[in-house]
Design a protein around this motif. Structure first.
Motif, PDB file in Angstrom:
ATOM      1  N   UNK A  18      64.991  22.400  20.189  1.00  0.00           N
ATOM      2  CA  UNK A  18      65.063  23.524  21.109  1.00  0.00           C
ATOM      3  C   UNK A  18      63.667  24.056  21.439  1.00  0.00           C
ATOM      4  N   UNK A  19      62.745  23.890  20.461  1.00  0.00           N
ATOM      5  CA  UNK A  19      61.362  24.281  20.760  1.00  0.00           C
ATOM      6  C   UNK A  19      60.806  23.374  21.865  1.00  0.00           C
ATOM      7  N   UNK A  20      61.148  22.102  21.756  1.00  0.00           N
ATOM      8  CA  UNK A  20      60.699  21.155  22.783  1.00  0.00           C
ATOM      9  C   UNK A  20      61.279  21.524  24.149  1.00  0.00           C
ATOM     10  N   UNK A  21      62.577  21.885  24.151  1.00  0.00           N
ATOM     11  CA  UNK A  21      63.216  22.291  25.416  1.00  0.00           C
ATOM     12  C   UNK A  21      62.510  23.520  25.995  1.00  0.00           C
ATOM     13  N   UNK A  22      62.251  24.492  25.111  1.00  0.00           N
ATOM     14  CA  UNK A  22      61.583  25.714  25.565  1.00  0.00           C
ATOM     15  C   UNK A  22      60.217  25.394  26.151  1.00  0.00           C
ATOM     16  N   UNK A  23      59.499  24.497  25.491  1.00  0.00           N
ATOM     17  CA  UNK A  23      58.167  24.127  25.990  1.00  0.00           C
ATOM     18  C   UNK A  23      58.271  23.461  27.360  1.00  0.00           C
ATOM     19  N   UNK A  24      59.245  22.565  27.495  1.00  0.00           N
ATOM     20  CA  UNK A  24      59.422  21.865  28.779  1.00  0.00           C
ATOM     21  C   UNK A  24      59.774  22.858  29.880  1.00  0.00           C
ATOM     22  N   UNK A  25      60.721  23.779  29.560  1.00  0.00           N
ATOM     23  CA  UNK A  25      61.116  24.784  30.559  1.00  0.00           C
ATOM     24  C   UNK A  25      59.914  25.625  30.967  1.00  0.00           C
ATOM     25  N   UNK A  26      59.086  25.992  29.988  1.00  0.00           N
ATOM     26  CA  UNK A  26      57.887  26.781  30.270  1.00  0.00           C
ATOM     27  C   UNK A  26      56.934  26.050  31.198  1.00  0.00           C
ATOM     28  N   UNK A  27      56.719  24.795  30.914  1.00  0.00           N
ATOM     29  CA  UNK A  27      55.821  23.990  31.754  1.00  0.00           C
ATOM     30  C   UNK A  27      56.381  23.877  33.173  1.00  0.00           C
TER      31      UNK A  27
END
Lengths: 571, 43
Positions: B2-11
């Motif tokens: 989910x951290x990875x998802x959050x990072x992707x969404x942020x980018x």
């Protein structure tokens, strides 16, 4: 976060969004944008109450502004109203999300206050309509409980912003409230109370509009002119689904509708709608879905089946209210906002046992997404909402007219409704003289949109249309029609042929921003509007009902039906 | 995950914001359009 604090955070967020959106419009002065015209020191007149025979679209919003302007500077009133729209929208939408968490509520509040619908209607100057839009989630909450003890009073209070907004604001509130009442329990009682509340709060414009001798206007040309249009790559229907699609190309925020950002916004809206359909199963949620669906169909009529709308207007001119259909997407905005809030709630609910940084980050992104995807609403919609001062020539003109004891009306030339004043940066706005001057001011209220012209609705303007358009001398014809002054507030140069047509009239003011001619001994003319007693009666009933909603206990049985705790605002 | 998802969404959000700013700045540099003086608007 519990209790009032969470409402306070939502209200503060709405205030920040409002400050961001209005931007340069918050400077001293007035913002004039399309239908939004505020003037210094407005005065109560027959026009304020819709008694001049014109269609009372400005009733009772003009009266509200005029009343506030008796205790505050008028430009401050405008800023207060515009900021209130954002504060109410954010707070109301946040209160509708079934969650105790702050982030889901803020996600809903931000989306509801900052989206293409708000941007386009704000630029179009529909501040009164946006008052009703902003309070719509409160109407949802009140309509869901309309059948309970005290439900009628609660509904009246929730409908007050829409009542101030007037006809269009009441129309979207009626669509939503009636759908919720129909979908809920105690259907008969809820529908009855909702209908009565809506009718009573509509009386100021309903009565004066109904008793207007000229009858109900319904020009079918407006169907084509005001139909929803595509402002994204997804066509008119897709644009409506994304909460945009207003008829006027000039009110689309800069850059909105570009393929990349439009697709991202589509993903947000689809995710929110799916989340709503999946997790919102209460009676009021079904009612909102019903209203959103019906609103979408109404919004699409002009774009998809214009012949049907033209036929309906031919049958009964009252159907003309559906011409500017995009406004009926408002209940869909409620649905999308609540859906996004519910989606964030579900994301955050997963694995709550430990501190969930990723969930919090996703929630923050959801809150920021509407602003990131529509940044051109910021700073007065990228500089399109700017505060300006009325020219000194206008103040001089008003002084001359106020000092004159001879009765008679004012006719404004050029013979058109809208202006692009140089002192307003060339931005389009309604002619401001009817509100600026204390006398009855007659402008041509025929509306030109591209090559289309929707004919005038004011009976005085229609009668004078022939005289003005004839091209010959004006003075005698205007004298016979009760005109005391002719004002030129555009094309004021000496080369304007209108000046040559005013032989025999005295030029009493000649400045680049305003030219004023006076006509001696005008004949007394009557407007032929609704009778004064009808407005007095309507306003008395409305004010009485509003006071009743605040101060009179529900009934002697109310003690047996304790009110819900204050913190439970979600219906 | 989910951290990875959050990072992707942020980018993605940051990239979208950049695209939008470029579009807005380009739009503001377009040639001025002479619009009719008395029109309510255009479709």
């Amino acid at each position: 976060m519990m209790g009032r604090a969470r409402h306070g955070v939502a209200a503060f967020t709405g205030l920040v969004l409002g400050l961001l959106a209005i931007g340069p419009g918050l400077a001293p002065g007035f913002v004039l944008s399309f239908d939004m015209v505020f003037v210094p020191d407005p005065a109560f007149s027959r026009m304020t109450f819709g008694l001049t025979g014109t269609v009372p679209r400005h009733v009772p919003s003009d009266a509200f502004v005029t009343a506030l302007a008796t205790v505050l500077p008028a430009d401050a009133v405008q800023k207060l109203v515009l900021l209130a729209i954002f504060v109410m929208a954010c707070t109301a939408a946040a209160s509708l999300v079934p969650s105790e968490r702050l982030a889901p509520r803020l996600a809903a509040g931000v989306l509801y206050a900052w989206n293409p619908f708000v941007a386009e209607r704000l630029l179009l100057g529909h501040w009164a309509f946006l008052l009703g839009y902003a309070a719509l989630p409160w109407v949802v909450g009140a309509a869901a409980r309309a059948g309970e003890a005290g439900g009628g009073r609660r509904l009246v209070r929730a409908l007050i912003p829409a009542a101030i907004g007037g006809f269009a604001a009441i129309a979207i509130s009626a669509l939503t409230a009636l759908a919720i009442a129909a979908a809920g329990r105690e259907r008969g009682r809820s529908l009855g109370r909702t209908a009565v509340a809506l009718v009573v709060l509509s009386l100021p414009w309903l009565v004066t509009g109904w008793l207007r001798p000229a009858g109900m206007p319904g020009d079918t040309v407006g169907v084509e002119a005001f139909a929803a249009r595509a402002d994204t790559p997804f066509g008119a229907l897709g644009s409506l689904f994304l909460l945009g699609g207003a008829w006027n190309r000039e009110t689309v925020p800069a850059g909105y509708g570009a393929p990349v950002t439009a697709f991202a916004w589509l993903l947000v809206v689809v995710a929110a709608v799916v989340a709503y359909g999946w997790w919102c199963r209460t009676a009021w949620a079904r009612g909102v879905a019903l209203a959103a669906g019906a609103g979408f169909v109404l919004a699409a009529l002009g774009a998809v089946v214009p012949w049907l709308l033209r036929w309906a207007i031919g049958l009964w001119p009252g159907f003309a209210v559906l011409r500017d259909g995009q406004q009926y997407v408002a209940p869909l905005a409620v649905l999308v906002a609540v859906g996004l809030g519910v989606l964030v709630e579900r994301v955050m609910r997963v694995d709550t046992a430990r501190t969930d940084t990723a969930g919090a980050a996703l929630a923050i992104f959801a809150i920021l997404a509407p602003v990131v995807l529509l940044p051109s609403l910021a700073w007065g919609a990228a500089g399109r909402l700017k505060a300006v001062d009325y020219p000194a020539a206008w103040a001089a003109g008003r002084k001359i007219i106020e000092a004159d004891t001879v009765p008679g009306d004012v006719l404004v030339l050029p013979w058109a409704t809208y202006r692009s004043y140089s002192w307003n940066g060339g931005r389009t706005s309604l002619d401001a003289l009817p509100r600026y001057l204390g006398r009855r001011v007659i402008v041509s209220d025929a509306v030109m949109i591209g090559s289309l012209t929707i004919r005038a609705e004011d009976p005085r303007a229609r009668r004078l249309d022939e005289v003005v358009r004839a091209g010959g001398p004006l003075t005698e014809g205007l004298r016979a029609a009760g005109i005391r002054y002719v004002a030129l507030d555009a094309e004021t140069s000496a080369a304007n042929p209108a000046r040559g047509r005013l032989a025999g009239a005295d030029p009493v003011l000649d400045q680049p921003d305003l030219v004023l001619y006076r006509i001696e001994a005008p004949v007394k003319a009557e407007d032929g509007g609704a009778p004064v007693w009808s407005a007095v009666l309507a306003w008395s009933i409305v004010m009485g009902v509003i006071l009743w909603s605040f101060f009179v206990p529900a009934s002697t049985l109310s003690a047996y039906f304790p009110r819900r705790p204050r913190r439970r605002r979600t219906p | 995950m989910r951290i990875a998802i959050a990072a992707v969404v942020g980018v993605v959000l940051a990239a979208l914001a950049s695209v939008f700013v470029v579009q807005v700045s380009n739009a503001s540099q377009s040639d001025p359009v002479i619009k009719p003086l008395y029109n309510y608007g255009s479709r």
